[in-house]
Design an enzyme around this catalytic site. Structure first.
Site, PDB file in Angstrom:
ATOM      1  N   THR A 147       0.816  -1.216   0.000  1.00 46.34           N
ATOM      2  CA  THR A 147       0.000   0.000   0.000  1.00 46.34           C
ATOM      3  C   THR A 147       0.854   1.273   0.000  1.00 46.34           C
ATOM      4  O   THR A 147       2.013   1.248   0.425  1.00 46.34           O
ATOM      5  CB  THR A 147      -0.899  -0.017   1.260  1.00 46.34           C
ATOM      6  OG1 THR A 147      -1.448   1.277   1.475  1.00 46.34           O
ATOM      7  CG2 THR A 147      -0.110  -0.371   2.514  1.00 46.34           C
ATOM      8  N   ASP A 148       0.244   2.373  -0.411  1.00 42.92           N
ATOM      9  CA  ASP A 148       0.927   3.678  -0.345  1.00 42.92           C
ATOM     10  C   ASP A 148       1.051   4.184   1.096  1.00 42.92           C
ATOM     11  O   ASP A 148       1.838   5.082   1.379  1.00 42.92           O
ATOM     12  CB  ASP A 148       0.202   4.731  -1.205  1.00 42.92           C
ATOM     13  CG  ASP A 148      -1.264   4.953  -0.846  1.00 42.92           C
ATOM     14  OD1 ASP A 148      -1.776   4.292   0.085  1.00 42.92           O
ATOM     15  OD2 ASP A 148      -1.915   5.784  -1.507  1.00 42.92           O
ATOM     16  N   GLU A 149       0.263   3.564   2.008  1.00 40.74           N
ATOM     17  CA  GLU A 149       0.222   4.089   3.377  1.00 40.74           C
ATOM     18  C   GLU A 149       1.549   3.905   4.109  1.00 40.74           C
ATOM     19  O   GLU A 149       1.790   4.551   5.127  1.00 40.74           O
ATOM     20  CB  GLU A 149      -0.940   3.455   4.160  1.00 40.74           C
ATOM     21  CG  GLU A 149      -2.248   3.643   3.420  1.00 40.74           C
ATOM     22  CD  GLU A 149      -3.491   3.439   4.248  1.00 40.74           C
ATOM     23  OE1 GLU A 149      -3.422   3.543   5.481  1.00 40.74           O
ATOM     24  OE2 GLU A 149      -4.549   3.198   3.635  1.00 40.74           O
ATOM     25  N   TYR A 207      -1.884  -0.399  11.002  1.00 36.58           N
ATOM     26  CA  TYR A 207      -2.019  -1.079   9.703  1.00 36.58           C
ATOM     27  C   TYR A 207      -0.805  -0.778   8.827  1.00 36.58           C
ATOM     28  O   TYR A 207      -0.141  -1.679   8.314  1.00 36.58           O
ATOM     29  CB  TYR A 207      -3.305  -0.642   8.995  1.00 36.58           C
ATOM     30  CG  TYR A 207      -3.329  -0.967   7.512  1.00 36.58           C
ATOM     31  CD1 TYR A 207      -3.338  -2.290   7.072  1.00 36.58           C
ATOM     32  CD2 TYR A 207      -3.331   0.048   6.552  1.00 36.58           C
ATOM     33  CE1 TYR A 207      -3.342  -2.598   5.708  1.00 36.58           C
ATOM     34  CE2 TYR A 207      -3.336  -0.243   5.187  1.00 36.58           C
ATOM     35  CZ  TYR A 207      -3.341  -1.577   4.772  1.00 36.58           C
ATOM     36  OH  TYR A 207      -3.342  -1.875   3.425  1.00 36.58           O
ATOM     37  N   LYS A 246       2.170  -3.302   7.421  1.00 33.07           N
ATOM     38  CA  LYS A 246       2.457  -3.505   5.983  1.00 33.07           C
ATOM     39  C   LYS A 246       3.916  -3.123   5.687  1.00 33.07           C
ATOM     40  O   LYS A 246       4.594  -3.793   4.908  1.00 33.07           O
ATOM     41  CB  LYS A 246       1.497  -2.673   5.113  1.00 33.07           C
ATOM     42  CG  LYS A 246       0.058  -3.147   5.107  1.00 33.07           C
ATOM     43  CD  LYS A 246      -0.131  -4.551   4.546  1.00 33.07           C
ATOM     44  CE  LYS A 246       0.064  -4.636   3.057  1.00 33.07           C
ATOM     45  NZ  LYS A 246      -0.327  -5.992   2.538  1.00 33.07           N
TER      46      LYS A 246
HETATM   47  P1  NAD Z   1      -9.637  -7.329   2.274  1.00 36.01           P
HETATM   48  O1  NAD Z   1      -9.606  -7.022   3.730  1.00 36.01           O
HETATM   49  O2  NAD Z   1     -10.858  -7.053   1.483  1.00 36.01           O
HETATM   50  O3  NAD Z   1      -9.285  -8.875   2.040  1.00 36.01           O
HETATM   51  C1  NAD Z   1      -8.281  -9.547   2.750  1.00 36.01           C
HETATM   52  C2  NAD Z   1      -8.453 -11.039   2.512  1.00 36.01           C
HETATM   53  O4  NAD Z   1      -7.398 -11.730   3.209  1.00 36.01           O
HETATM   54  C3  NAD Z   1      -9.773 -11.602   3.053  1.00 36.01           C
HETATM   55  O5  NAD Z   1     -10.338 -12.495   2.105  1.00 36.01           O
HETATM   56  C4  NAD Z   1      -9.352 -12.351   4.316  1.00 36.01           C
HETATM   57  O6  NAD Z   1     -10.212 -13.455   4.618  1.00 36.01           O
HETATM   58  C5  NAD Z   1      -7.954 -12.809   3.942  1.00 36.01           C
HETATM   59  N1  NAD Z   1      -7.106 -13.048   5.117  1.00 36.01           N
HETATM   60  C6  NAD Z   1      -6.954 -12.242   6.207  1.00 36.01           C
HETATM   61  N2  NAD Z   1      -6.092 -12.809   7.070  1.00 36.01           N
HETATM   62  C7  NAD Z   1      -5.668 -13.982   6.518  1.00 36.01           C
HETATM   63  C8  NAD Z   1      -4.754 -15.001   6.911  1.00 36.01           C
HETATM   64  N3  NAD Z   1      -4.100 -14.938   8.082  1.00 36.01           N
HETATM   65  N4  NAD Z   1      -4.562 -16.062   6.085  1.00 36.01           N
HETATM   66  C9  NAD Z   1      -5.231 -16.135   4.890  1.00 36.01           C
HETATM   67  N5  NAD Z   1      -6.117 -15.226   4.486  1.00 36.01           N
HETATM   68  C10 NAD Z   1      -6.323 -14.147   5.277  1.00 36.01           C
HETATM   69  O7  NAD Z   1      -8.366  -6.571   1.669  1.00 36.01           O
HETATM   70  P2  NAD Z   1      -8.180  -5.883   0.246  1.00 36.01           P
HETATM   71  O8  NAD Z   1      -8.713  -4.507   0.296  1.00 36.01           O
HETATM   72  O9  NAD Z   1      -8.628  -6.822  -0.809  1.00 36.01           O
HETATM   73  O10 NAD Z   1      -6.584  -5.778   0.215  1.00 36.01           O
HETATM   74  C11 NAD Z   1      -5.788  -6.838  -0.309  1.00 36.01           C
HETATM   75  C12 NAD Z   1      -4.326  -6.460  -0.183  1.00 36.01           C
HETATM   76  O11 NAD Z   1      -4.086  -5.257  -0.894  1.00 36.01           O
HETATM   77  C13 NAD Z   1      -3.883  -6.193   1.259  1.00 36.01           C
HETATM   78  O12 NAD Z   1      -2.595  -6.733   1.428  1.00 36.01           O
HETATM   79  C14 NAD Z   1      -3.858  -4.677   1.367  1.00 36.01           C
HETATM   80  O13 NAD Z   1      -2.899  -4.251   2.295  1.00 36.01           O
HETATM   81  C15 NAD Z   1      -3.488  -4.280  -0.048  1.00 36.01           C
HETATM   82  N6  NAD Z   1      -3.977  -2.957  -0.507  1.00 36.01           N
HETATM   83  C16 NAD Z   1      -5.296  -2.626  -0.374  1.00 36.01           C
HETATM   84  C17 NAD Z   1      -5.743  -1.393  -0.858  1.00 36.01           C
HETATM   85  C18 NAD Z   1      -7.195  -0.983  -0.771  1.00 36.01           C
HETATM   86  O14 NAD Z   1      -7.521   0.159  -1.102  1.00 36.01           O
HETATM   87  N7  NAD Z   1      -8.101  -1.861  -0.394  1.00 36.01           N
HETATM   88  C19 NAD Z   1      -4.835  -0.497  -1.447  1.00 36.01           C
HETATM   89  C20 NAD Z   1      -3.484  -0.891  -1.564  1.00 36.01           C
HETATM   90  C21 NAD Z   1      -3.069  -2.124  -1.090  1.00 36.01           C
HETATM   91  P1  TYD Z   2     -10.720   4.170   4.113  1.00 34.25           P
HETATM   92  O1  TYD Z   2     -11.653   3.685   3.076  1.00 34.25           O
HETATM   93  O2  TYD Z   2     -10.831   3.589   5.492  1.00 34.25           O
HETATM   94  O3  TYD Z   2      -9.237   4.005   3.542  1.00 34.25           O
HETATM   95  P2  TYD Z   2      -7.796   4.525   4.149  1.00 34.25           P
HETATM   96  O4  TYD Z   2      -7.965   5.031   5.505  1.00 34.25           O
HETATM   97  O5  TYD Z   2      -7.013   3.257   4.099  1.00 34.25           O
HETATM   98  O6  TYD Z   2      -7.324   5.557   3.174  1.00 34.25           O
HETATM   99  O7  TYD Z   2     -10.879   5.739   4.232  1.00 34.25           O
HETATM  100  C1  TYD Z   2     -10.646   6.611   3.145  1.00 34.25           C
HETATM  101  C2  TYD Z   2     -10.730   8.028   3.657  1.00 34.25           C
HETATM  102  O8  TYD Z   2     -12.078   8.267   4.085  1.00 34.25           O
HETATM  103  C3  TYD Z   2      -9.848   8.277   4.880  1.00 34.25           C
HETATM  104  O9  TYD Z   2      -9.329   9.609   4.801  1.00 34.25           O
HETATM  105  C4  TYD Z   2     -10.812   8.171   6.044  1.00 34.25           C
HETATM  106  C5  TYD Z   2     -12.119   8.668   5.457  1.00 34.25           C
HETATM  107  N1  TYD Z   2     -13.364   8.088   6.044  1.00 34.25           N
HETATM  108  C6  TYD Z   2     -14.392   8.930   6.496  1.00 34.25           C
HETATM  109  O10 TYD Z   2     -14.294  10.177   6.405  1.00 34.25           O
HETATM  110  N2  TYD Z   2     -15.523   8.365   7.024  1.00 34.25           N
HETATM  111  C7  TYD Z   2     -15.677   7.023   7.149  1.00 34.25           C
HETATM  112  O11 TYD Z   2     -16.731   6.558   7.663  1.00 34.25           O
HETATM  113  C8  TYD Z   2     -14.626   6.154   6.663  1.00 34.25           C
HETATM  114  C9  TYD Z   2     -14.748   4.663   6.764  1.00 34.25           C
HETATM  115  C10 TYD Z   2     -13.491   6.745   6.126  1.00 34.25           C
END
Ligand code: NAD
Ligand code: TYD
Length: 354
Positions: free
Chosen positions: A135-137, A161, A165
């Protein structure tokens, strides 16, 4: 020879989009290892459940015996590692699972992968890839005029988080540097699209707007995120898997920086357009709530490396992607009903209670 990819966390938001896309676009076989936490949902993968090229394994990345057997049995050419605890707000409330899965789990997966990879024949070793999805975070927070994060920006994670990561990214880097494991790391900005669990900003706002519930905006609503449509992210991962240089990291982003308020207002207007409510605008539901502790102000990704080296660019603009996404959530009522029961309701009640 047919390619076999082992995907971890393939029942989650991005993982399931990746599995569906790759099954459609490549001839690859996929083994999906997922623990099915609250965020994992096999309904996302219903359409491929009977496909002989696909197998689901219920289990955890930290279970080394299970991972060992899985790798021995399926002999994958690549591992694409999505599995993680992924919600910042949950990491603030209870970081334990984030340390367990994101750090210890990634470590266990790397150890078993190293053992498996070391025993492969030379040609197979050269072909093998371990792609770590991050992630970018991990880069921390930007000021309003700072340049976007590049692959050389120093890590400065601010939430449990992001720290977990960052730790996993460092482990992946070390396994390449020390053991020669052919790793790739992708760091991506905020994703949106179908199958995202509705506790994250975009699906939460769509469903609350649909139901006439308050739209909780943290702080002043001016925090900025760089949004990317999930299918573009999945194509980027496939592109890095195919052409990325082992040991390298690639930043992925949509060139789409937007303050949260703008996102929420756009969603209100689209829900009004697609599912009108007589006489009222969904914007009236916007409610400012207490800010998230340590809330990062701005993220922005410089995605020039993947564009120049590998020719990847996002296809969707925010306007086309958000329209598709709002439609998807409004049209998939059964999916929504399924995931918004039980533990979801409990989270919403606890998190937004005060
Ligand atoms: P998500 O929370 O929707 O899905 C995570 C999945 O991992 C779920 O299916 C969960 O059951 C599984 N999981 C959790 N713990 C586990 C374990 N111990 N063993 C096996 N499976 C397990 O997450 P997402 O949004 O799909 O993100 C996927 C990846 O991409 C993550 O690594 C996250 O850090 C990264 N990512 C997400 C975003 C975003 O905007 N969602 C952006 C950049 C990177
Ligand atoms: P989120 O989807 O949780 O992603 P991240 O924190 O990983 O970027 O949140 C996106 C942005 O939206 C973040 O600045 C937090 C804000 N946010 C709200 O303002 N209200 C909400 O209820 C949630 C879930 C997020």
């Amino acid at each position: 020879m047919r390619e076999t990819i082992c995907v971890t966390g393939g029942a989650g938001f991005i993982g399931s989009n990746f599995v569906l896309q790759r099954m459609q676009e490549d001839g690859a076989s996929i083994v999906n290892l997922d623990k099915l936490t609250y965020a994992g949902n096999l309904r996302n993968l219903e359409s491929i459940a009977g496909d002989p090229r696909y197998e689901f394994v219920h289990g955890e990345i930290g279970d080394r015996g299970l991972v060992r057997k899985l790798l021995e049995k399926h002999q994958p050419n690549a591992i694409v590692h999505f599995a993680a605890e992924s919600h910042v707000d949950r990491s603030i409330l209870g970081p334990d699972d984030f340390i367990r899965t994101n750090i210890d789990g990634t470590f266990a997966l790397l150890e078993e992968t190293r053992a498996y990879w070391s025993a492969l024949a030379d040609e197979e070793q050269k072909r093998f890839r371990f792609l770590h999805v991050s992630t970018d975070e991990v880069y921390g927070s930007l000021g309003p005029n700072d340049p976007a994060f590049s692959e050389t920006t120093a890590y400065a994670p601010n939430s449990p988080y992001a720290a977990s990561k960052a730790a996993s990214d460092h482990l992946v880097r070390a396994y390449h540097h020390t053991y020669g494991l052919p790793t790739l790391t992708t760091n991506c900005s905020n994703n949106y699209g179908p199958f995202q669990f509705p506790e994250k900003l975009i699906p939460l706002m769509i469903l609350n707007a649909r139901d006439g519930k308050p739209l909780p905006v943290y702080g002043d609503g001016k925090n900025v995120r760089d949004w990317l449509y999930v299918e573009d992210h999945c194509v980027a991962i496939a592109t890095v898997l195919r052409g990325g240089r082992p040991g390298e990291t690639y930043n992925i982003g949509g060139w789409n920086e937007k303050p949260n308020m703008e996102i929420v207002e756009t969603i209100c207007d689209l829900v009004d357009e697609i599912a009108p409510r007589a006489g009222t605008s969904r914007r009236d539901l916007i409610t400012f709530v207490k800010d998230r502790p340590g809330h990062d102000r701005r993220y922005a990704m410089d995605a020039r490396k993947i564009e120049h080296e590998l020719g990847w660019k996002p296809k969707e603009t925010f306007e086309t992607g958000i329209r598709k996404t709002v439609r998807w959530y409004l049209e998939n009522e059964e999916w929504v009903r399924d995931v918004t029961s039980g533990s979801y309701r409990q989270w919403i009640a606890t998190h937004y209670s005060g």
